[in-house]
Design a protein around this motif. Structure first.
Motif, PDB file in Angstrom:
ATOM      1  N   PHE A 180      45.688 -12.017 -56.808  1.00 26.20           N
ATOM      2  CA  PHE A 180      45.707 -11.747 -58.243  1.00 26.20           C
ATOM      3  C   PHE A 180      44.323 -12.003 -58.828  1.00 26.20           C
ATOM      4  N   ASP A 181      43.962 -11.189 -59.804  1.00 25.06           N
ATOM      5  CA  ASP A 181      42.656 -11.305 -60.457  1.00 25.06           C
ATOM      6  C   ASP A 181      42.756 -12.315 -61.608  1.00 25.06           C
ATOM      7  N   PRO A 182      42.177 -13.511 -61.466  1.00 20.85           N
ATOM      8  CA  PRO A 182      42.277 -14.536 -62.514  1.00 20.85           C
ATOM      9  C   PRO A 182      41.598 -14.140 -63.823  1.00 20.85           C
ATOM     10  N   LYS A 183      40.731 -13.118 -63.778  1.00 22.04           N
ATOM     11  CA  LYS A 183      40.036 -12.681 -64.994  1.00 22.04           C
ATOM     12  C   LYS A 183      40.970 -11.914 -65.934  1.00 22.04           C
ATOM     13  N   LEU A 184      42.052 -11.376 -65.383  1.00 20.58           N
ATOM     14  CA  LEU A 184      42.982 -10.595 -66.195  1.00 20.58           C
ATOM     15  C   LEU A 184      44.031 -11.511 -66.814  1.00 20.58           C
ATOM     16  N   GLN A 185      44.228 -11.392 -68.115  1.00 21.23           N
ATOM     17  CA  GLN A 185      45.205 -12.210 -68.825  1.00 21.23           C
ATOM     18  C   GLN A 185      46.540 -11.501 -68.995  1.00 21.23           C
ATOM     19  N   VAL A 186      46.546 -10.174 -68.924  1.00 22.33           N
ATOM     20  CA  VAL A 186      47.769  -9.380 -69.017  1.00 22.33           C
ATOM     21  C   VAL A 186      47.732  -8.304 -67.932  1.00 22.33           C
ATOM     22  N   ILE A 232      42.872  -4.034 -72.989  1.00 26.83           N
ATOM     23  CA  ILE A 232      41.743  -3.126 -72.759  1.00 26.83           C
ATOM     24  C   ILE A 232      40.996  -3.525 -71.489  1.00 26.83           C
ATOM     25  N   GLN A 233      40.790  -4.819 -71.303  1.00 29.43           N
ATOM     26  CA  GLN A 233      40.116  -5.302 -70.093  1.00 29.43           C
ATOM     27  C   GLN A 233      40.880  -4.898 -68.838  1.00 29.43           C
ATOM     28  N   SER A 234      42.200  -5.070 -68.854  1.00 28.11           N
ATOM     29  CA  SER A 234      43.015  -4.708 -67.692  1.00 28.11           C
ATOM     30  C   SER A 234      43.012  -3.207 -67.448  1.00 28.11           C
ATOM     31  N   MET A 235      43.058  -2.418 -68.524  1.00 36.20           N
ATOM     32  CA  MET A 235      43.083  -0.964 -68.381  1.00 36.20           C
ATOM     33  C   MET A 235      41.730  -0.423 -67.930  1.00 36.20           C
ATOM     34  N   GLN A 236      40.659  -1.085 -68.318  1.00 37.91           N
ATOM     35  CA  GLN A 236      39.342  -0.667 -67.848  1.00 37.91           C
ATOM     36  C   GLN A 236      39.248  -0.792 -66.331  1.00 37.91           C
ATOM     37  N   LYS A 237      39.857  -1.822 -65.790  1.00 40.41           N
ATOM     38  CA  LYS A 237      39.864  -1.986 -64.335  1.00 40.41           C
ATOM     39  C   LYS A 237      40.696  -0.893 -63.683  1.00 40.41           C
ATOM     40  N   MET A 238      41.861  -0.592 -64.262  1.00 34.16           N
ATOM     41  CA  MET A 238      42.702   0.468 -63.717  1.00 34.16           C
ATOM     42  C   MET A 238      42.001   1.822 -63.794  1.00 34.16           C
ATOM     43  N   ARG A 239      41.255   2.044 -64.854  1.00 39.68           N
ATOM     44  CA  ARG A 239      40.520   3.305 -65.018  1.00 39.68           C
ATOM     45  C   ARG A 239      39.569   3.537 -63.850  1.00 39.68           C
ATOM     46  N   LEU A 240      38.968   2.473 -63.333  1.00 43.46           N
ATOM     47  CA  LEU A 240      38.029   2.597 -62.220  1.00 43.46           C
ATOM     48  C   LEU A 240      38.720   3.066 -60.944  1.00 43.46           C
ATOM     49  N   TYR A 241      40.007   2.769 -60.818  1.00 47.36           N
ATOM     50  CA  TYR A 241      40.734   3.169 -59.608  1.00 47.36           C
ATOM     51  C   TYR A 241      40.859   4.688 -59.485  1.00 47.36           C
ATOM     52  N   LYS A 242      40.720   5.400 -60.600  1.00 46.64           N
ATOM     53  CA  LYS A 242      40.855   6.864 -60.549  1.00 46.64           C
ATOM     54  C   LYS A 242      39.773   7.499 -59.688  1.00 46.64           C
TER      55      LYS A 242
END
Length: 329
Positions: A166-172, A219-229
């Motif tokens: 798990f990524d500790p930087k992500l809060q949600v 937004i922080q969590s979604m920015q990471k998911m965006r990179l997976y594309k």
């Protein structure tokens, strides 16, 4: 060792015993272990856990830094079972788990409050490439329904060999991020049409109660998911839908759940959130046709320049959430 149950324990003095007893009631003692990771509790959780250690021989207590991701990561490192099962300290198990060493993931129906979340119409195993691809995209497109780590059995070897933590930087949405990375290594899935897990709504979680910081955290969590594309173009539309669903969640919880600002101010804040590149890009890349589902109605309204209708939906959803929580108290 068949199953390692991993339970992060933070300020759960009133519920942790129920959680542990539910696991005890639905498992053979010789086949499982319970790993409890206390992480920065300020109530009597530590005292309760110490008493539990004297009563149960298959409970192992550890301590981590504050944060559910830190707790789960330590639990993963300590786990000895073939399968890992993540359980939150205010939830509980309602049936005996079904293990199958021939698959990479077992996913069960679950209960939310008193309602049965019927994920599947029948129990079945999926192991063909096309079926797995379709299943993964369905999970991504409906993340609040599927992209959790609870009510599932995950193979310990897949997690350890591929260093999935798990990524500790992500809060949600940290559990969705973890599960997405786990899914990349799944070649077979067993779906069980039977409730296994009870998700409690009688205790407000951090996500349900926090408001001020929730928008930026999503937004922080979604920015990471965006990179997976970039590395998963075939699933880009499913990832867009994942992002847009979380846009709805963040706006309802972080803006329209607030009682200290007017409806007009909520609209202003919603518009600002919508302009963030992670949400703006996801909406632009999706067609009107792909958004013709109830859960994407706000995005459909945004697409046809009827944002006020989306805001009304958000307001109604926030009021519904508030009423439901009040009824549970």
């Amino acid at each position: 060792m068949e199953i390692s149950y991993i339970i992060p324990a933070h300020n759960c003095e009133n519920t942790i015993m129920r959680t542990v007893k539910s696991i005890q009631a639905n498992n053979d003692k010789q086949q499982y272990e319970i790993i409890i990771v206390e992480n920065g509790s300020t109530d009597n959780t530590k005292k309760v856990l110490q008493k539990m250690l004297a009563s149960f021989t298959n409970i192992f207590l550890f301590h981590s830094k504050k944060g559910v991701s830190n707790a789960r990561n330590l639990g993963i490192k300590k786990a000895r079972g073939k399968w890992l099962c993540f359980v939150d300290a205010d939830d509980y198990i309602v049936s005996t788990p079904i293990c199958n060493d021939n698959v990479d993931l077992v996913i069960f129906d679950y209960l939310v409050g008193n309602k049965d979340k019927k994920l599947f119409t029948s129990s079945q195993s999926i192991d063909d490439k096309a079926g797995i691809f379709e299943l993964k995209n369905e999970f991504l497109s409906n993340p609040t329904r599927y992209m959790t780590v609870w009510s599932k059995l995950l193979k310990n070897t897949i997690i350890k060999e591929n260093q999935i933590f798990f990524d500790p930087k992500l809060q949600v949405a940290e559990d969705s991020d973890f599960f997405y990375r786990y899914l990349k290594f799944c070649k077979s899935v067993l779906e069980i049409e039977k409730p296994f897990y009870h998700y409690s709504i009688d205790n407000e979680s951090t996500i349900r109660s926090a408001k001020s910081a929730i928008v930026s955290q999503y937004i922080q969590s979604m920015q990471k998911m965006r990179l997976y594309k970039k590395d998963n173009r075939d699933s880009s539309s499913a990832i867009n839908k994942y992002i847009l669903i979380h846009q709805n969640v963040s706006i309802v919880r972080g803006v329209f759940n607030r009682s200290d600002i007017s409806f007009i101010d909520k609209i202003i804040k919603e518009k600002k959130i919508r302009q963030n590149i992670v949400y703006k890009e996801a909406l632009k890349e999706e067609s009107i046709f792909s958004l013709c589902k109830v859960r994407f109605l706000p995005q459909l309204f945004f697409k046809v320049h009827l944002g006020i209708m989306a805001d009304i939906l958000y307001e109604l959803r926030a009021k519904y959430n508030e009423k439901r929580q009040n009824n549970q108290r």
